[in-house]
Design an enzyme around this catalytic site. Structure first.
Site, PDB file in Angstrom:
ATOM      1  N   GLU A 151       0.810  -1.219   0.000  1.00  0.00           N
ATOM      2  CA  GLU A 151       0.000   0.000   0.000  1.00  0.00           C
ATOM      3  C   GLU A 151       0.847   1.275   0.000  1.00  0.00           C
ATOM      4  O   GLU A 151       0.793   2.072   0.950  1.00  0.00           O
ATOM      5  CB  GLU A 151      -0.958  -0.001   1.190  1.00  0.00           C
ATOM      6  CG  GLU A 151      -1.933  -1.167   1.157  1.00  0.00           C
ATOM      7  CD  GLU A 151      -2.997  -1.093   2.255  1.00  0.00           C
ATOM      8  OE1 GLU A 151      -2.867  -0.250   3.162  1.00  0.00           O
ATOM      9  OE2 GLU A 151      -3.948  -1.878   2.195  1.00  0.00           O
TER      10      GLU A 151
ATOM     11  N   GLU B 139      -5.213  -8.646   0.603  1.00  0.00           N
ATOM     12  CA  GLU B 139      -5.929  -8.299   1.835  1.00  0.00           C
ATOM     13  C   GLU B 139      -7.394  -8.065   1.530  1.00  0.00           C
ATOM     14  O   GLU B 139      -7.735  -7.391   0.551  1.00  0.00           O
ATOM     15  CB  GLU B 139      -5.399  -6.993   2.468  1.00  0.00           C
ATOM     16  CG  GLU B 139      -4.098  -7.113   3.178  1.00  0.00           C
ATOM     17  CD  GLU B 139      -3.646  -5.781   3.787  1.00  0.00           C
ATOM     18  OE1 GLU B 139      -4.495  -4.965   4.186  1.00  0.00           O
ATOM     19  OE2 GLU B 139      -2.418  -5.577   3.840  1.00  0.00           O
TER      20      GLU B 139
END
Ligand code: IFM
Length: 444
Positions: free
Chosen positions: A166, A351
């Protein structure tokens, strides 16, 4: 209800990250990370909580791997703490840090669980922050060297590598909104960080190829589904700009096409570091897979009065404990979008999951809301697979409750409950449900 079957070799896994679960951040010669420093700074996290103990995974990894085995997990995604290996970020190596990850990797393999290693999940060595951290252009080389060293030490057994987790969150939440380490509030710094992350990612991929590792390397990106609030041209553009800025295009456009997305170049070019164009050829480099993280969706309205020109709103759908609206269809849109826009060779959901206010009742945790969330999202992943997305695996976030950054321990994302007083692990109903999905290789 019809059963949705997954391909035979589909990787069902769970994910964690070093600072969120390990605890013992300074043990055995490790150096402090920026998250250690940040969480120890008053006023930065919920009730001053830190990762000092977390889930004590540093000492209990064997027990945790046993738990993974009992669920039938095929893969485990975890990150390596840079400052356990290089306490100062570069230079001197800490063999005891290397030993820890060797033990984890070997234990996983012994249990036939495939390790998926994230090279960097936000815990930069504090010593590197002192010389500019991610805003310093030299970080591309520091990161490249660190990654190269990991390939040399673990590449014989680890075949799946994720360069960065991320990068948007690290750049903007850490450097523009100041809510994450290192706590800066400077939009120019944030764009410089995003650009340097791309350069660093590229250096790691280059090192991976030149080491000749027989494996795959990719990057993991955060995403929300941002749909226009109305059909008006302004709202459609606002949603597109939001998507290009905060989802996979900001990073995948440079990696796959050698340029920033169209609207970033149109509206936000002034924030990019001067001369950035010269780096784009080097950033464009083939990767083996794309990692997608997805949690939630919203709608976007054009709003000239707001600093970014957009207003993000809800649809009035039920929310998780994070206040994030539950929108499984958005998961499909993101997965389909990434395949259609960039045609990666492989996609992994690295995720997906939800925080809820879990309670222990008679030794059990009846988290039906999480089961509903996971079932609806896994169903949308299946739909994406049927529509041509080259989806190879799904990793639930998270294996266990853990340190949710600035929210400390107040948000529980795990399929395993952690009693932080005793460190007892309790499988939630969702863990048992997920084990059943894995054993059937199907969701209903
Ligand atoms: O806990 C985080 C993780 O570290 C990165 N992705 C989102 C998760 C939930 O907020």
């Amino acid at each position: 209800m019809a059963e949705k079957k997954f391909p035979k070799d589909f990787v069902w896994g769970s994910a964690t990250a070093s600072y969120q679960v390990e605890g013992s951040p300074l043990a055995d010669g490790a150096g402090p990370s920026i998250w250690h420093r940040f969480s120890h700074t008053p006023g930065t996290t919920h009730e001053g909580e830190t990762g000092d103990v977390a889930c004590d995974h540093y000492n209990r990894y064997k027990e945790d791997i046993k738990l993974m085995k009992s669920l039938g997990l095929k893969g485990y995604r975890f990150s390596i703490s840079w400052s356990r290996i290089f306490p100062n970020g570069k230079g001197k190596i800490n063999e005891k840090g290397v030993d820890f990850y060797n033990r984890v990797i070997d234990e996983l393999l012994k249990n036939e669980i495939t390790p998926f290693v994230t090279i960097y999940h936000w815990d930069l060595p504090a010593a590197l922050q002192d010389i500019g951290g991610w805003t310093n252009r030299d970080i591309a080389n520091w990161f490249g060297d660190y990654a190269d060293y990991l390939f040399q030490r673990f590449g014989d057994r680890v075949k799946h590598w994720i360069t960065l987790n991320e990068p948007w969150v690290m750049a903007f939440i850490g450097h523009m909104y100041g809510e994450h380490a290192p706590g800066m509030r400077d939009i120019y710094a944030a764009f410089a960080v995003a650009h340097n992350e791309l350069r660093a990612h590229s250096k790691a991929v280059e090192a991976f190829r030149s080491e000749g590792i027989k494996g795959k390397i990719g990057i993991t990106l955060s995403n929300g589904s941002h749909d226009p609030a109305t059909d008006s041209t302004q709202d459609v553009l606002a949603a597109r700009v939001t998507h290009e800025f905060s989802n996979y295009p900001l990073f995948l456009n440079p990696i796959f096409k050698g340029k920033y997305p169209e609207h970033i170049e149109n509206f936000e070019k002034e924030f990019l570091p001067k001369g950035y164009e010269k780096d784009m050829d080097e950033i464009k480099r083939p990767i083996d897979f794309v990692g997608i993280n997805y949690y939630s969706g919203d709608v976007v309205k054009a709003d000239p009065s707001s600093p970014m020109g957009v207003k993000i709103m809800g649809r009035g759908l039920p929310k998780t404990e994070m206040g994030w609206e539950i929108y499984p269809e958005g998961f499909y849109k993101i997965l389909k979008g990434v395949q259609d826009e960039y045609n990666p060779k492989e996609v992994y959901v690295t995720e997906n999951g939800a925080a809820f206010d879990d309670k222990v009742e008679d030794g059990a945790v009846h988290d039906q809301k999480r089961i509903d969330y996971l079932r609806d999202h896994i169903s949308q992943a299946h739909r994406a697979l049927e529509d041509g997305v080259k989806l190879k695996g799904y990793f639930v976030w998270s294996l266990m409750d853990n340190f949710e950054w600035a929210f400390g321990y107040s948000k529980r994302f795990g399929i395993t409950y952690i009693d932080y007083k005793t460190q007892k692990r309790i499988l939630k109903d969702s863990a048992k449900w997920y084990a059943n999905v894995i054993s059937k290789n199907a969701v209903e």
